[in-house]
Write a protein that holds these residues in place. Structure first.
Motif, PDB file in Angstrom:
ATOM      1  N   MET A  81       0.838  -1.198   0.000  1.00 29.61           N
ATOM      2  CA  MET A  81       0.000   0.000   0.000  1.00 29.61           C
ATOM      3  C   MET A  81       0.879   1.257   0.000  1.00 29.61           C
ATOM      4  N   PRO A  82       0.287   2.420  -0.310  1.00 27.35           N
ATOM      5  CA  PRO A  82       1.111   3.640  -0.463  1.00 27.35           C
ATOM      6  C   PRO A  82       1.767   4.075   0.844  1.00 27.35           C
ATOM      7  N   PRO A  83       2.869   4.828   0.723  1.00 25.08           N
ATOM      8  CA  PRO A  83       3.562   5.281   1.923  1.00 25.08           C
ATOM      9  C   PRO A  83       2.734   6.282   2.730  1.00 25.08           C
ATOM     10  N   LEU A  84       2.911   6.227   4.036  1.00 22.40           N
ATOM     11  CA  LEU A  84       2.227   7.132   4.953  1.00 22.40           C
ATOM     12  C   LEU A  84       3.309   7.880   5.723  1.00 22.40           C
TER      13      LEU A  84
ATOM     14  N   ARG B  83      21.200  -3.458  -1.902  1.00 21.48           N
ATOM     15  CA  ARG B  83      22.611  -3.071  -1.773  1.00 21.48           C
ATOM     16  C   ARG B  83      23.005  -2.061  -2.829  1.00 21.48           C
ATOM     17  N   ILE B  84      22.531  -2.272  -4.037  1.00 17.76           N
ATOM     18  CA  ILE B  84      22.849  -1.320  -5.109  1.00 17.76           C
ATOM     19  C   ILE B  84      22.189   0.028  -4.819  1.00 17.76           C
ATOM     20  N   GLU B  85      20.950  -0.018  -4.316  1.00 21.13           N
ATOM     21  CA  GLU B  85      20.253   1.216  -3.959  1.00 21.13           C
ATOM     22  C   GLU B  85      21.054   1.998  -2.911  1.00 21.13           C
ATOM     23  N   GLN B  86      21.522   1.267  -1.910  1.00 14.54           N
ATOM     24  CA  GLN B  86      22.290   1.895  -0.841  1.00 14.54           C
ATOM     25  C   GLN B  86      23.603   2.461  -1.394  1.00 14.54           C
ATOM     26  N   ALA B  87      24.222   1.706  -2.308  1.00 14.99           N
ATOM     27  CA  ALA B  87      25.483   2.168  -2.900  1.00 14.99           C
ATOM     28  C   ALA B  87      25.255   3.454  -3.697  1.00 14.99           C
ATOM     29  N   SER B 137      18.753  17.796  -7.972  1.00 13.81           N
ATOM     30  CA  SER B 137      18.122  19.036  -7.502  1.00 13.81           C
ATOM     31  C   SER B 137      16.605  19.054  -7.640  1.00 13.81           C
ATOM     32  N   GLN B 138      16.081  18.495  -8.742  1.00 13.96           N
ATOM     33  CA  GLN B 138      14.645  18.604  -8.971  1.00 13.96           C
ATOM     34  C   GLN B 138      13.812  17.726  -8.035  1.00 13.96           C
ATOM     35  N   LEU B 139      14.458  16.841  -7.298  1.00 11.52           N
ATOM     36  CA  LEU B 139      13.705  15.892  -6.475  1.00 11.52           C
ATOM     37  C   LEU B 139      13.687  16.273  -5.008  1.00 11.52           C
ATOM     38  N   GLU B 140      14.055  17.506  -4.715  1.00 16.04           N
ATOM     39  CA  GLU B 140      14.207  17.897  -3.323  1.00 16.04           C
ATOM     40  C   GLU B 140      12.922  17.902  -2.514  1.00 16.04           C
ATOM     41  N   CYS B 141      11.764  17.932  -3.178  1.00 13.49           N
ATOM     42  CA  CYS B 141      10.499  18.017  -2.444  1.00 13.49           C
ATOM     43  C   CYS B 141       9.966  16.654  -2.010  1.00 13.49           C
ATOM     44  N   VAL B 142      10.552  15.570  -2.506  1.00 12.38           N
ATOM     45  CA  VAL B 142      10.091  14.244  -2.105  1.00 12.38           C
ATOM     46  C   VAL B 142      10.864  13.827  -0.851  1.00 12.38           C
ATOM     47  N   PRO B 143      10.151  13.286   0.175  1.00 12.51           N
ATOM     48  CA  PRO B 143      10.893  12.849   1.359  1.00 12.51           C
ATOM     49  C   PRO B 143      12.036  11.909   0.973  1.00 12.51           C
ATOM     50  N   ALA B 144      13.193  12.150   1.545  1.00 13.62           N
ATOM     51  CA  ALA B 144      14.402  11.439   1.108  1.00 13.62           C
ATOM     52  C   ALA B 144      14.271   9.923   1.172  1.00 13.62           C
ATOM     53  N   LYS B 148      14.434   7.343  -2.011  1.00  8.44           N
ATOM     54  CA  LYS B 148      15.454   6.300  -2.057  1.00  8.44           C
ATOM     55  C   LYS B 148      14.837   4.981  -2.517  1.00  8.44           C
ATOM     56  N   ALA B 149      13.678   4.680  -1.965  1.00 10.55           N
ATOM     57  CA  ALA B 149      13.002   3.443  -2.343  1.00 10.55           C
ATOM     58  C   ALA B 149      12.538   3.502  -3.793  1.00 10.55           C
TER      59      ALA B 149
END
Lengths: 138, 179
Positions: A81-84, B83-87, B137-144, B148-149
Motif C-alpha cells: 500500500m502507499p507510503p504514509l 545493496r545497489i540502492e544503498q550504494a 536538484s529537482q527531487l528535493e520536495c520528495v521525502p528522502a 530512495k526506495a
C-alpha cells in the motif's frame, strides 16, 4: 480550515487490533466508531490535527466481494500500500517511546540533511515513515 | 485507444504461471514482509535463507518458495537491489571512495560489486556518482527515504540473465542464487 481533505482510509485486517495500535501505541484517539451489521466505520485522529481523520477500514462485504477483499488483505500484508508519513517534533524521542510500547520498527532514526526519519509498520502491514523536519523548514 | 494490458494479453503459459504463483494468505505474507523489512534495514549484512526463514517463522524451503511468490523475486536477488540502492545513495550523498562503498554495502570484493553494479544500472559506480548528483536538484520536495526506495534498481530479470543476454551465453554463473 473549512475545505480540504477530511478523511483518508487505510485497509487493515483486524479493526480491533488496528484500533489498539493507533490509540494505545501511537496516541491517536477515536473519532467515529459506528456499526451497521458487519460493517464498521472506524476513524481515528491525531489530537493535534482535529480537521483530519484516518479511517481504519476492513476490506469485505458489502463494499467488496470476497475475492477482492482477499486481494486487498494480501496487498496490505505484503506492504504494497502507499507510503504514509507521520510528522513529529522529535523523531528519536518518539521512536524510544513507541518502541517501548511495542511498535514494530522497520528503520531506526536516520539523519538525512537535517531531517530525521524512522520507519514502522502497523500490525496489518501498512508502512509509515516518521519524519522530523529540519530546524527552520517550512 | 490502447487496450488495457492484463494477463489475457500474456502468452497462456505465463498467465497460468501467474495464477499459480499468487500468494494470498495475509498472515504468511505479513511474516514474509517482516523478513523483507529486516533485509531493508540491514542490507549490508549476510542474509542466508536460514536467517530469513527464522524471522518469518517458516521452514527454509517454504520461505524461499513463498518469498518469490509474494514479492516476485527470490530473496537473494531482492537483497542485491537493496545493496545497489544503498550504494547509489552513498555515491550521491557522500565522498566515500568506491572501495569503501562496496564494503559498506555488504560486498566481499570490489570486483563483484563493480560487475553487478554495472549489470544492474548500466553504469560504473563512478559514472553513476556524476549522474546521480546531476539529477538530484529537482527531487528535493520528495521525502528522502521515499525517494530512495523509488530509485531502487529494477531487478525483475536476474543479473546473470542480463549478463548472458549481453555476452551471448558465454558467462559462467559466479554467484549462487536461491530461487
Amino acid at each position: 480550515m473549512n475545505q480540504g481533505i477530511n478523511v483518508v482510509g487505510l485497509y487493515v485486517d483486524n479493526q480491533d487490533e488496528a484500533l489498539a495500535f493507533y490509540v494505545d501505541k501511537l496516541g491517536f484517539r477515536v473519532h467515529t466508531d459506528v456499526r451497521n451489521g458487519s460493517y464498521r466505520w472506524l476513524t481515528v485522529q491525531y489530537p493535534e490535527q482535529p480537521s483530519f481523520q484516518l479511517g481504519l477500514f476492513m476490506p469485505g462485504p458489502p463494499i467488496h466481494d470476497e475475492a477482492t477483499a482477499q486481494t486487498l488483505r494480501a496487498m496490505v500484508a505484503k506492504g504494497a500500500m502507499p507510503p504514509l508519513v507521520l510528522s513529529v517534533a522529535d523523531c528519536r524521542a518518539s521512536y524510544e517511546q513507541m518502541k517501548a510500547r511495542g511498535v514494530e520498527f522497520t528503520q531506526e532514526p536516520t539523519d538525512r540533511f537535517g531531517s530525521v526519519d524512522a520507519g514502522f509498520r502497523d500490525p496489518a502491514g501498512n508502512g509509515w515513515k516518521m519524519i522530523q523536519a529540519p530546524a527552520g523548514a517550512k | 485507444m490502447p487496450r488495457r494490458r492484463d494477463h489475457h494479453d500474456l502468452p497462456p503459459s505465463i498467465g497460468a504461471q501467474a495464477n499459480a504463483g499468487a500468494l494470498e494468505d495475509p498472515a504468511l505474507l505479513r511474516r514474509l514482509l517482516r523478513a523483507k523489512d529486516r533485509m531493508d534495514a540491514a542490507s549490508h549484512e549476510a542474509w542466508p535463507v536460514r536467517r530469513l526463514a527464522e524471522v518469518s517463522g517458516v521452514s527454509e524451503a517454504h520461505f524461499a518458495r513463498s518469498f518469490k511468490r509474494a514479492f516476485g523475486v527470490p530473496p537473494h536477488r531482492y537483497l542485491l537491489t537493496r545493496r545497489i540502492e544503498q550504494a547509489i545513495t552513498l555515491l550521491r550523498d557522500t565522498d566515500l571512495g568506491i572501495t569503501d562503498i562496496a564494503f559498506a554495502t555488504g560486498w566481499e570484493s570490489l570486483g563483484t560489486f563493480g560487475r553487478i553494479f554495472r549489470d544492474i544500472t548500466g553504469h560504473s559506480p563512478g559514472e553513476m556518482r556524476v549522474e546521480a548528483r546531476a539529477s538530484q536538484s529537482q527531487l528535493e520536495c520528495v521525502p528522502a527515504c521515499v525517494l530512495k526506495a523509488a530509485q531502487r534498481p529494477d531487478l525483475t530479470i536476474a543479473v546473470l540473465e542480463k549478463r548472458r543476454r549481453d555476452a551471448d551465453d558465454t558467462v559462467e554463473p559466479s554467484t549462487r542464487e536461491v530461487s
